[in-house]
Design an enzyme around this catalytic site. Structure first.
Site, mmCIF file in Angstrom:
data_model
loop_
_atom_site.group_PDB
_atom_site.id
_atom_site.type_symbol
_atom_site.label_atom_id
_atom_site.label_comp_id
_atom_site.label_asym_id
_atom_site.label_seq_id
_atom_site.Cartn_x
_atom_site.Cartn_y
_atom_site.Cartn_z
ATOM 1 N N HIS A 1 -55.873 -9.540 64.079
ATOM 2 C CA HIS A 1 -54.650 -10.118 64.634
ATOM 3 C C HIS A 1 -54.958 -11.350 65.484
ATOM 4 O O HIS A 1 -54.261 -12.369 65.395
ATOM 5 C CB HIS A 1 -53.946 -9.053 65.484
ATOM 6 C CG HIS A 1 -52.481 -9.248 65.616
ATOM 7 N ND1 HIS A 1 -51.623 -8.239 65.997
ATOM 8 C CD2 HIS A 1 -51.689 -10.325 65.418
ATOM 9 C CE1 HIS A 1 -50.380 -8.689 66.036
ATOM 10 N NE2 HIS A 1 -50.398 -9.955 65.693
ATOM 11 N N GLY B 1 -37.806 -19.714 61.349
ATOM 12 C CA GLY B 1 -37.848 -20.332 62.674
ATOM 13 C C GLY B 1 -37.280 -19.491 63.790
ATOM 14 O O GLY B 1 -36.668 -20.011 64.724
ATOM 15 N N ARG B 2 -37.493 -18.158 63.727
ATOM 16 C CA ARG B 2 -36.986 -17.230 64.747
ATOM 17 C C ARG B 2 -35.480 -17.398 64.933
ATOM 18 O O ARG B 2 -34.973 -17.382 66.042
ATOM 19 C CB ARG B 2 -37.737 -17.408 66.070
ATOM 20 C CG ARG B 2 -39.254 -17.312 65.914
ATOM 21 C CD ARG B 2 -39.972 -17.420 67.247
ATOM 22 N NE ARG B 2 -41.382 -17.698 67.073
ATOM 23 C CZ ARG B 2 -42.319 -16.799 66.781
ATOM 24 N NH1 ARG B 2 -41.980 -15.536 66.650
ATOM 25 N NH2 ARG B 2 -43.578 -17.155 66.631
ATOM 26 N N LEU C 1 -33.355 -21.481 61.655
ATOM 27 C CA LEU C 1 -33.103 -21.931 60.285
ATOM 28 C C LEU C 1 -32.130 -21.000 59.569
ATOM 29 O O LEU C 1 -32.186 -20.836 58.359
ATOM 30 C CB LEU C 1 -34.420 -22.019 59.513
ATOM 31 C CG LEU C 1 -35.459 -22.986 60.099
ATOM 32 C CD1 LEU C 1 -36.804 -22.821 59.407
ATOM 33 C CD2 LEU C 1 -34.973 -24.427 59.988
ATOM 34 N N THR C 2 -31.233 -20.386 60.315
ATOM 35 C CA THR C 2 -30.222 -19.489 59.739
ATOM 36 C C THR C 2 -28.832 -20.024 60.082
ATOM 37 O O THR C 2 -28.671 -20.959 60.869
ATOM 38 C CB THR C 2 -30.354 -18.057 60.289
ATOM 39 O OG1 THR C 2 -29.914 -18.027 61.655
ATOM 40 C CG2 THR C 2 -31.798 -17.572 60.207
ATOM 41 N N TYR D 1 -47.155 -3.500 67.524
ATOM 42 C CA TYR D 1 -45.701 -3.646 67.427
ATOM 43 C C TYR D 1 -45.029 -2.383 67.977
ATOM 44 O O TYR D 1 -45.011 -1.333 67.337
ATOM 45 C CB TYR D 1 -45.270 -3.866 65.982
ATOM 46 C CG TYR D 1 -45.688 -5.199 65.392
ATOM 47 C CD1 TYR D 1 -46.208 -6.223 66.178
ATOM 48 C CD2 TYR D 1 -45.554 -5.436 64.027
ATOM 49 C CE1 TYR D 1 -46.587 -7.434 65.633
ATOM 50 C CE2 TYR D 1 -45.920 -6.654 63.459
ATOM 51 C CZ TYR D 1 -46.439 -7.645 64.271
ATOM 52 O OH TYR D 1 -46.816 -8.844 63.716
ATOM 53 N N PRO E 1 -40.590 -17.294 58.997
ATOM 54 C CA PRO E 1 -40.267 -18.350 58.035
ATOM 55 C C PRO E 1 -38.875 -18.958 58.214
ATOM 56 O O PRO E 1 -38.582 -19.995 57.608
ATOM 57 C CB PRO E 1 -40.374 -17.635 56.681
ATOM 58 C CG PRO E 1 -40.042 -16.213 56.991
ATOM 59 C CD PRO E 1 -40.633 -15.959 58.354
#
Length: 323
Positions: free
Chosen positions: A117, A199-200, A203-204, A45, A197
């Site tokens: 990973h 959905g990138r 889902l916001t 990352y 969780p």
């Protein structure tokens, strides 16, 4: 034992947009205030940036630095220094060398959870499990897990040694773990750690715009964020956002609450750069949903609602496809 949700620290690098150390430190402080005790990172990352930022935060905490978070990191994705081409390496030499680098960046003597990973096809899961067992014996890691593996692979590893956690994408927009992985992890007493969780952002209440996506190399190649799929997914999520509002919740909070209610062994690890959005995610951990609520949510976004594959052809290189 860890908190009901954790932090996905990919957001501490610039993967989903520019950020900085102070912004990430502010998020970790908020997490502690909210009782969030698990944080998940990886050596790749930001090329070690995420681990370094966590390490500098912990270094400021004095004597309590080792007691604040249950920390997980991941290893197994390597890059050829000459060509820049990505490949997978699960060899003992690589895992050991990278763990030492991870511990140095985190400024810790050991970590709670160390994941593979991505699987290396040249190294059997039995062999890599034996290597991980030796790392536990060394005291440098306390437990281990795997990311994006099939239920059958989990059983093979578990025959060697208990696997503490399996990490997989799981949300209302990615239901494939329900075809074996949710059940197998529960049976074996393995935590199922759910990344992406919400959905990138789909889902916001404020999904990423096409303009924002255009500046994100990985996301702009993802089928769900390419037209016409993108517009279809935004439209499909309207009823879910309305449902969340009717229940007095943010859409992200409802998505997290749904996931937590799918199993006591399921731990969502949402990632964000925003403290305000993080607080929305945390509210999902404090919501009680009835069986009727769960049915209404799943009727609103039934299995298979999302348009486009969750990964492109190139992005599918590495994860184990089992259904």
């Amino acid at each position: 034992m860890v908190s009901a949700i954790g932090i996905g620290a990919m957001s501490f690098s610039n993967f989903y947009g520019e950020t900085n150390e102070s912004e990430s430190h502010r998020l970790m402080s908020t997490a502690l205030d909210q009782g969030v005790t698990h944080i998940d990172t990886a050596n790749v990352y930001g090329g070690g940036v995420s681990e370094t930022v966590i390490g500098t935060f912990l270094a400021k905490q004095g004597a309590r630095r080792n007691d604040l978070f249950s920390i997980a990191s991941k290893v197994g994705i390597a890059k050829d220094p000459e060509t820049g081409k990505r490949y997978f390496d699960n060899s003992p030499a690589y895992l050991i060398a990278e763990l030492d680098k991870t511990l140095a960046r985190l400024q810790l003597d050991s970590i709670d959870l160390y994941y593979i990973h991505r699987r290396d096809a040249q190294t059997s899961i039995e062999d890599v499990t034996e290597t991980l067992v030796e790392l536990v014996k060394s005291g440098k890691i306390k437990s281990f897990g795997f990311s994006e593996i099939a239920p059958a692979s989990l059983r093979r590893a578990d025959a060697i040694h208990h696997v503490a956690a399996v990490q997989s994408e799981y949300s209302l927009s990615v239901r494939s773990p329900e075809m074996g992985l949710v059940q197998t992890t529960k049976e074996l007493g393995t935590a199922l750690v759910a990344f992406s969780p919400v959905g990138r952002s789909l889902l916001t209440d404020n999904p990423l715009t096409l303009d924002a996506i255009s500046g994100m190399e990985w996301l702009r190649q993802n089928p769900r964020f390419i037209e016409p799929n993108y517009s279809a997914n935004i439209k499909a999520g309207i009823n879910f956002r309305n449902l969340a509002a009717d229940m007095g919740l943010s859409a992200a909070g409802l998505a997290i609450a749904w996931l937590i209610h799918k199993g006591e062994h399921i731990i969502p690890i949402p990632g964000t750069r925003s403290v305000a959005h993080f607080l929305e995610l945390c509210e999902g951990a404090n919501v009680s949903l009835s069986d009727t609520d769960m049915r209404i949510i799943e009727d609103t976004l039934p299995i298979g609602w999302a348009h486009g594959d969750r990964y492109s052809t190139q992005q599918w290189v590495g994860p184990e496809i089992y259904c």
